[in-house]
Design a protein around this motif. Sequence first.
Motif, PDB file in Angstrom:
ATOM      1  N   VAL A 189     -11.031   6.780  15.346  1.00  0.00           N
ATOM      2  CA  VAL A 189     -10.518   5.540  15.965  1.00  0.00           C
ATOM      3  C   VAL A 189     -11.725   4.664  16.314  1.00  0.00           C
ATOM      4  O   VAL A 189     -12.684   5.151  16.919  1.00  0.00           O
ATOM      5  N   LEU A 227      -5.468   4.491  22.916  1.00  0.00           N
ATOM      6  CA  LEU A 227      -5.911   5.513  21.972  1.00  0.00           C
ATOM      7  C   LEU A 227      -4.694   6.264  21.403  1.00  0.00           C
ATOM      8  O   LEU A 227      -4.593   6.484  20.193  1.00  0.00           O
ATOM      9  N   ALA A 287      -2.997   4.176  18.865  1.00  0.00           N
ATOM     10  CA  ALA A 287      -3.764   4.137  17.608  1.00  0.00           C
ATOM     11  C   ALA A 287      -3.547   5.442  16.822  1.00  0.00           C
ATOM     12  O   ALA A 287      -3.450   5.432  15.597  1.00  0.00           O
ATOM     13  N   LEU A 288      -3.440   6.553  17.534  1.00  0.00           N
ATOM     14  CA  LEU A 288      -3.303   7.849  16.854  1.00  0.00           C
ATOM     15  C   LEU A 288      -1.946   8.005  16.181  1.00  0.00           C
ATOM     16  O   LEU A 288      -1.790   8.798  15.261  1.00  0.00           O
TER      17      LEU A 288
END
Lengths: 508, 75
Positions: A430, A460, A463-464
Amino acid sequence: MLIKNAVEYLEGTAALCPDKIAFADESGEMSFAALRRSALELAASVASVTDRVNAPVAVLTERSAASVAAFMGALYAGCFYVPVDADMPKERMRGILERLAPAAVIAPAAMRETADAFRLCPVVGMGDRAPEPDEAMLLKRRSRILDEDPAYVIFTSGSTGEPKGIVVSHRSLIDFVEWFTEEMSLTADDVLGSQAPFFFDLSVKDIYTVLKCGATARIIPKKAFMFPTLLTGFLNEKGVTALIWATSAFHLTANSGVLEKDPPVTVKKVILGGEALRAKQLNIWRRALPDVHYVNLYGPTEVTVDCTYYPIEREFSDNEPVPIGRACPNKEVFLLNEALEPVGPGETGELCVRGSGVAKGYFGDPERTAAAFIPDPRSGAWPERIYRTGDLAVMDEDGVFIFVSRRDGQVKHMGYRVELGEIETAVGAVPGVGEAVCLYDGERDRIVCAYTGGPEGGELARALRAALPRYMIPNIYHRLDRMPRTANGKADRKRLEQELLHGTDRAL
Amino acid sequence: MKEKLIRILTEVCPGVDFAAETALIDDGILESLDIVAIVTELREAFDADIGVDDLLPENFNSADAMLALIERRQG
């Protein structure tokens, strides 16, 4: 009946009881004859786009009878099937398909565009108009397949950041199915309440119990699994007799409180696998349904579904470990120490497996195959290979195994096998993230991520979602100013565990 | 209280925007085993006596619906 190709189970049962219901899902019921017809049409479509046999056919898999028809379609066409979760992030799907280089992809109508957009191989849509199946031509393709050739490849999490494709032969699959259905006394009278996703090897038991025995599988609707009263209502309404479930689903149903109120009274057999069974939840089930036959099974995908089994025949106190049991008859299970020498009863060792169920290896990955599948160190007699599971266990004087822990960074989370290293690779990719270490809090079933740099935790996690399946996304995030180090400069996992899992400064 | 609820929900189901979503069930955002896991946490964190009869889609479509359920069931 001795068969060589797993599709012969469907051939035999469709001839014996063509009109019986094989699989039922939210869109309706599919008889054995309809399943066979649908599979043959898909096979004809596959044969019309590729000449390859003994080659992978990827199936974008949903909770549907049509997905099983697609698996059988691949086998009818002389290929092997590779279930790929239709819900997984597109980039992960592309990665798997690129490595697999399949002869064709079979996609549900709604996924056709996605599959076409990859431009990797020919796509067969489940709703497409199929050519009339030429059964003689399909049989000719299939006659070139030996029982040592692959029947399916199932992908699981891999520690270096790439999922591993485990290759299982027809012989291994058929040996397992013969033992399992016999030992569990499953018959055409059984109605299965199907829980396991078809891209997970636990589902092999549902699928082949139906195909071999002529049983019926009622695929539990997603929504029924969310609301326990809907779940037990469904099981009672459909007269479900057997549950072949992931242990995590069994635990959560016990925890919901539904069993005391509205237990599934038609159920006679509960067959569990996938992770350690807890006596506390088992006891809740046994109080609600004392006459049910409960069996605990154990085995990684690499040994073809299961390698040990333990029928529950005595009481367990709530904190007592429930054994994983004895070796299945066609598999040898034994423990080795770090020097690969056998250990005696009562000593901890790595659980290793030899026998017909040992998989052929990891698809297109000789290096990882050679590390996990090794010549039997007790005899050194190649080509007899054993599989090192990475699970530590002890065996008692009676040959009953008890699971102790993992040897490495692999964990069982929500019933799935997850390599923490794969999550760390994805977090590290990321933008802005420096370094990441993932830990597992087994008491609270949480994946904990410690990282440097990058975005805050919620961002985060979002995004994952584009990179990892839901069950692999960490639950708790700790952004660190700097990563603690061991003397030789590696991230200090022990210290992080102490501070983040056992310390006082937990996230909550 | 809502902040604490959202923190717990985000931990159970990371990556979901619980502050904004209002059709968590109807849009299929929550997955099969999420509800039981959520309820186990809420019972403990809020000392709420949420029974199996409360496990209905309408009580879980949004953080606000869950908050209302907790308030009804707090002892």
